[in-house]
Each structure stands twice: as structure tokens, then as C-alpha cells.
Design an enzyme around this catalytic site. Structure first.
Site, mmCIF file in Angstrom:
data_model
loop_
_atom_site.group_PDB
_atom_site.id
_atom_site.type_symbol
_atom_site.label_atom_id
_atom_site.label_comp_id
_atom_site.label_asym_id
_atom_site.label_seq_id
_atom_site.Cartn_x
_atom_site.Cartn_y
_atom_site.Cartn_z
ATOM 1 N N GLY A 16 7.921 1.975 1.916
ATOM 2 C CA GLY A 16 7.284 2.310 3.191
ATOM 3 C C GLY A 16 7.101 1.061 4.030
ATOM 4 N N ALA A 17 7.737 1.032 5.201
ATOM 5 C CA ALA A 17 7.714 -0.170 6.044
ATOM 6 C C ALA A 17 6.989 0.078 7.360
ATOM 7 C CB ALA A 17 9.143 -0.648 6.299
ATOM 8 N N GLY A 21 2.348 -1.041 4.987
ATOM 9 C CA GLY A 21 3.325 -1.409 3.967
ATOM 10 C C GLY A 21 3.939 -2.776 4.247
ATOM 11 N N ARG A 40 12.810 3.663 5.623
ATOM 12 C CA ARG A 40 13.574 4.907 5.733
ATOM 13 C C ARG A 40 14.753 4.751 6.696
ATOM 14 N NH1 ARG A 40 12.275 9.787 4.098
ATOM 15 N NH2 ARG A 40 10.107 9.174 3.746
ATOM 16 N N LYS A 115 -4.663 6.033 1.447
ATOM 17 C CA LYS A 115 -6.057 6.484 1.461
ATOM 18 C C LYS A 115 -6.096 7.926 1.951
ATOM 19 C CE LYS A 115 -7.723 1.771 2.295
ATOM 20 N NZ LYS A 115 -8.390 0.837 3.224
ATOM 21 N N GLY A 145 -10.128 -1.479 0.646
ATOM 22 C CA GLY A 145 -11.028 -2.477 1.213
ATOM 23 C C GLY A 145 -10.936 -2.505 2.724
ATOM 24 N N LYS A 200 -14.329 7.084 4.118
ATOM 25 C CA LYS A 200 -14.663 6.272 5.305
ATOM 26 C C LYS A 200 -13.801 6.670 6.491
ATOM 27 C CE LYS A 200 -10.810 3.747 5.168
ATOM 28 N NZ LYS A 200 -9.882 3.356 6.258
ATOM 29 N N SER A 263 -8.310 0.751 14.229
ATOM 30 C CA SER A 263 -8.347 1.848 13.265
ATOM 31 C C SER A 263 -7.722 3.110 13.847
ATOM 32 C CB SER A 263 -9.794 2.136 12.845
ATOM 33 O OG SER A 263 -9.905 3.403 12.244
#
Length: 376
Positions: A16-17, A21, A40, A115, A145, A200, A263
Site C-alpha cells: 500500500g503506497a 504506507g 497498485r 485503524k 499512535g 479515536k 486528519s
């Protein structure tokens, strides 16, 4: 006296880039590992190989000259010691089916950088890996983290926790994933570490919603604080240690994800708060916001565990179009006017004490230079 030869770094593949990743591949390469990225798209692999850039996901970042890339899975996995998985959580099982025959004769450590929980099954990523690869869970580790990809790619200092049922595995991965700007700690609470990273994201969506509406810092601080209570209650009810949620995978990740415009989950929530529909938000997001896909399976697990998660419930109501985003803050915890105790269901009366000690321990360990893997 004969000088010691430098120890050769492990051979690793990162599957996964995307932004995370590629960033983790950079972390590993900067720590001395021999890294092959799997992308991919052939054109992205070519860009990483030739230009040492990933202009779509990490604009302006120069990648290590030692980092290679390929769009062929077999090439990426040939002779590796460690495999790092960084694909959308809902497509993990499909990707693992392609990996399984290529790893059949290999006892490489498998590390989840994801996550999320799987829709339909409610399984954590390490459980999906164990199920699909049919491998010993002691070979599996997870990383979590306060890890916003672009900040780390810019080599801004941070820390992470590596968790595995096997302490030896956690320490092996922690040694590989460390360098001058990235410090790693270890624990054996895989459940708490994974759920901290998942939960989170849901609170970050709530923070984004109230931010999009225009509410201020008091509202956001209240949601973060009560959100940590929901996270701890849920995780402990599902087998986690409460102290894990006070560490990097819980509180640390929660603070970073809730306060940063980098985020994805915060951004998705902000768009919802500004009045965009769920479908419009998904269309606007260039990368996956894992929190949006995790809301329903987490609430199903919460009901099975008999854990109340009022903030997450309200996030789902906003996603479903059943609640005006402006109403999420006045209903922070409950519609019941009966005064409630503030502490978590699984906390102690002096809950501030353990929290302060956890924060102080993390600060002390980071300050000493992160020499070797530490317990989080």
C-alpha cells in the site's frame, strides 16, 4: 581490535503506497531497513523508483534513495523478513487472499498499519490477518499512535507503540521502525492498541462536526474528554487493559487526530458539520477516512458488550441524516438530566493519578532518546 561490522537491516515490504504506507516505508528506510513498496498502480511505483517522490499522497517530500517500489506483489514479497500492511481496512481481506499463496513458505512478521474494524464481522485487523493468512498470531503485530503521515514524512518527531501477543515480535518490529525522528514503544495489549486507533477516529469525526458547525474549544475539549471515557469503557469491555487507552494508542492518538486539519476523520466530520451529506463527503475525500466505515460495526459491538457510547451514537445519527449537526454538542453524553458521575465505568476514583503517571512515563521515555524499545 577488529571493528564491528554494521548489522544489516531487515528486508521489508510495505503493501500500500498511500500517504501512511509511503510514510512508514520512509520510517523503515531511514532506520536502515531494505524497503520495497508495493503500489497498485504501475505509474506510482515508477515515480517512487525514479523520482523518489509520491506526489499525489506526499507532495513535496523526498523519499530515501534506498526505497524501491513495484506494482508486482510477488516481487515485493520475495525474501522479506517483515510485511507491513497499509490498505483500506474494508479491502484488507481481499488483499490478503492475494498475499496468502505468496507467503505460504515464508514465516515473515506481519504488521498492521491500519485503524479500522471489518464491516459485517466486527473483526479487528489483526484478527482478519490471522484468519486469512492462517498464521500464528505471535507473528502478527500492530502499530498505532499519534501518527499524522505528512508531519512524520517531514521528519517532525513523534512516537508510536508496537503491539503483539509476542513481546519478542513487538520488540523486533520496534527496532526496525525507529530512527532519529520516530521512536517506538512496545506492549502486548493488541486489543487495546487496535481499538484505541479505531475509536479515536470516531471521536475525531465528532470533533470535526462541531468544528464545522462553528462551536469553540470548550465544546471540543468536552467531547475529547468524554470521548476518552467512551473509548476506555468500550475497549476494556472487549478485553483491553485500561492503561493502554491512556498511552500513545489511546490518548496520544486521540489528541493528534482531533486537533489536526491533516486528519482525514476530522476533515470528514468538518464537512458533515458544514452541511454536506455523507455521500458528498465520501466523494470529496481523496483518501479513506476509516472512522466513517467503523461507526456501525463499533456500535454493534458496543451493544453486544452493553457499553453506552452516546457520542458515537450521535455521530451515526448525523451520518444517517437523522440529527442536525448543531445538536450533537448539547447532547454530549445523554438526554437524561439525572446528574452522572464523571469517571469511566472502568476507572478508579483517583483516575487522574494513573493518567498523570502514564503521561509522565511517556514524556520521560521520549526525553531519554528512546534507546531501544520501551513499554508503553
Amino acid at each position: 581490535m577488529t571493528p564491528k561490522k554494521p548489522v544489516a537491516g531487515p528486508r521489508v515490504a510495505v503493501i500500500g503506497a498511500g500517504s501512511w504506507g509511503t510514510t512508514f516505508g520512509k520510517i523503515l528506510a531511514d532506520g536502515g531497513a531494505h524497503v520495497t513498496m508495493w503500489a497498485r498502480r504501475a505509474e506510482l511505483a515508477h515515480e517512487i523508483n525514479e523520482a523518489k517522490r509520491n506526489s499525489r499522497y506526499l507532495p513535496g517530500i523526498n523519499l530515501p534513495r534506498t526505497m524501491a517500489a513495484t506494482h508486482e506483489l510477488a516481487t515485493a514479497l520475495h525474501g522479506v523478513d517483515q510485511v507491513y500492511l497499509s490498505v483500506p481496512s474494508q479491502s484488507l481481506r481481499e488483499n490478503l487472499k492475494a498475499l496468502r499463496p505468496l507467503l505460504a513458505e515464508n514465516d515473515a512478521k506481519i504488521v498492521s498499519l491500519m485503524k479500522g474494524v471489518e464491516r459485517g464481522t466486527g473483526l479487528r485487523m489483526s484478527q482478519v490477518i490471522e484468519q486469512e493468512l492462517q498464521c500464528d498470531p505471535d507473528r502478527i503485530a500492530v502499530a498505532s499512535g499519534p501518527n499524522l503521515a505528512l508531519e512524520i514524512a517531514r521528519e517532525q518527531p513523534t512516537a508510536a507503540v508496537i503491539s503483539s501477543r509476542s513481546l519478542e515480535t513487538a520488540e523486533t518490529i520496534a527496532r526496525a521502525a525507529r530512527n532519529s525522528y520516530f521512536r517506538t514503544f512496545v506492549n502486548t495489549d493488541v486489543i487495546g492498541t487496535e481499538f484505541g486507533g479505531v475509536l479515536k477516529n470516531l471521536i475525531a469525526v465528532a470533533i470535526g462536526i462541531v468544528d464545522g458547525v462553528g462551536y469553540g474549544e470548550n465544546t471540543k475539549a468536552s467531547i475529547i474528554t468524554r470521548g476518552l471515557v467512551e473509548m476506555t469503557d468500550f475497549a476494556v469491555a472487549n478485553g483491553a487493559h485500561p492503561e493502554t487507552l491512556q498511552g500513545l494508542a489511546g490518548l496520544g492518538d486521540l489528541i493528534a487526530t482531533c486537533q489536526s486539519p491533516l486528519s482525514r476523520n476530522n476533515t470528514a466530520g468538518r464537512l458533515l458539520g458544514q452541511g454536506y451529506s455523507f455521500q458528498d463527503v465520501v466523494k470529496q475525500m481523496q483518501q479513506t477516512a476509516e472512522g466513517l466505515a467503523s461507526v456501525a460495526p463499533i456500535l454493534q459491538l458496543a451493544r453486544e458488550s452493553e457499553v453506552d457510547m452516546p457520542i458515537v451514537e450521535q455521530v451515526k445519527m448525523v451520518l444517517d441524516g437523522k440529527m442536525n449537526p448543531r445538536d450533537i454538542a448539547p447532547h454530549l453524553t445523554t438526554d437524561d438530566d439525572t446528574p452522572q458521575g464523571e469517571r469511566t465505568n472502568y476507572g478508579q476514583a483517583d483516575g487522574g493519578g494513573p493518567l498523570r503517571r502514564a503521561l509522565q512515563r511517556a514524556f520521560d521515555q521520549f526525553r531519554d532518546g528512546g534507546r531501544g524499545p520501551r513499554r508503553d
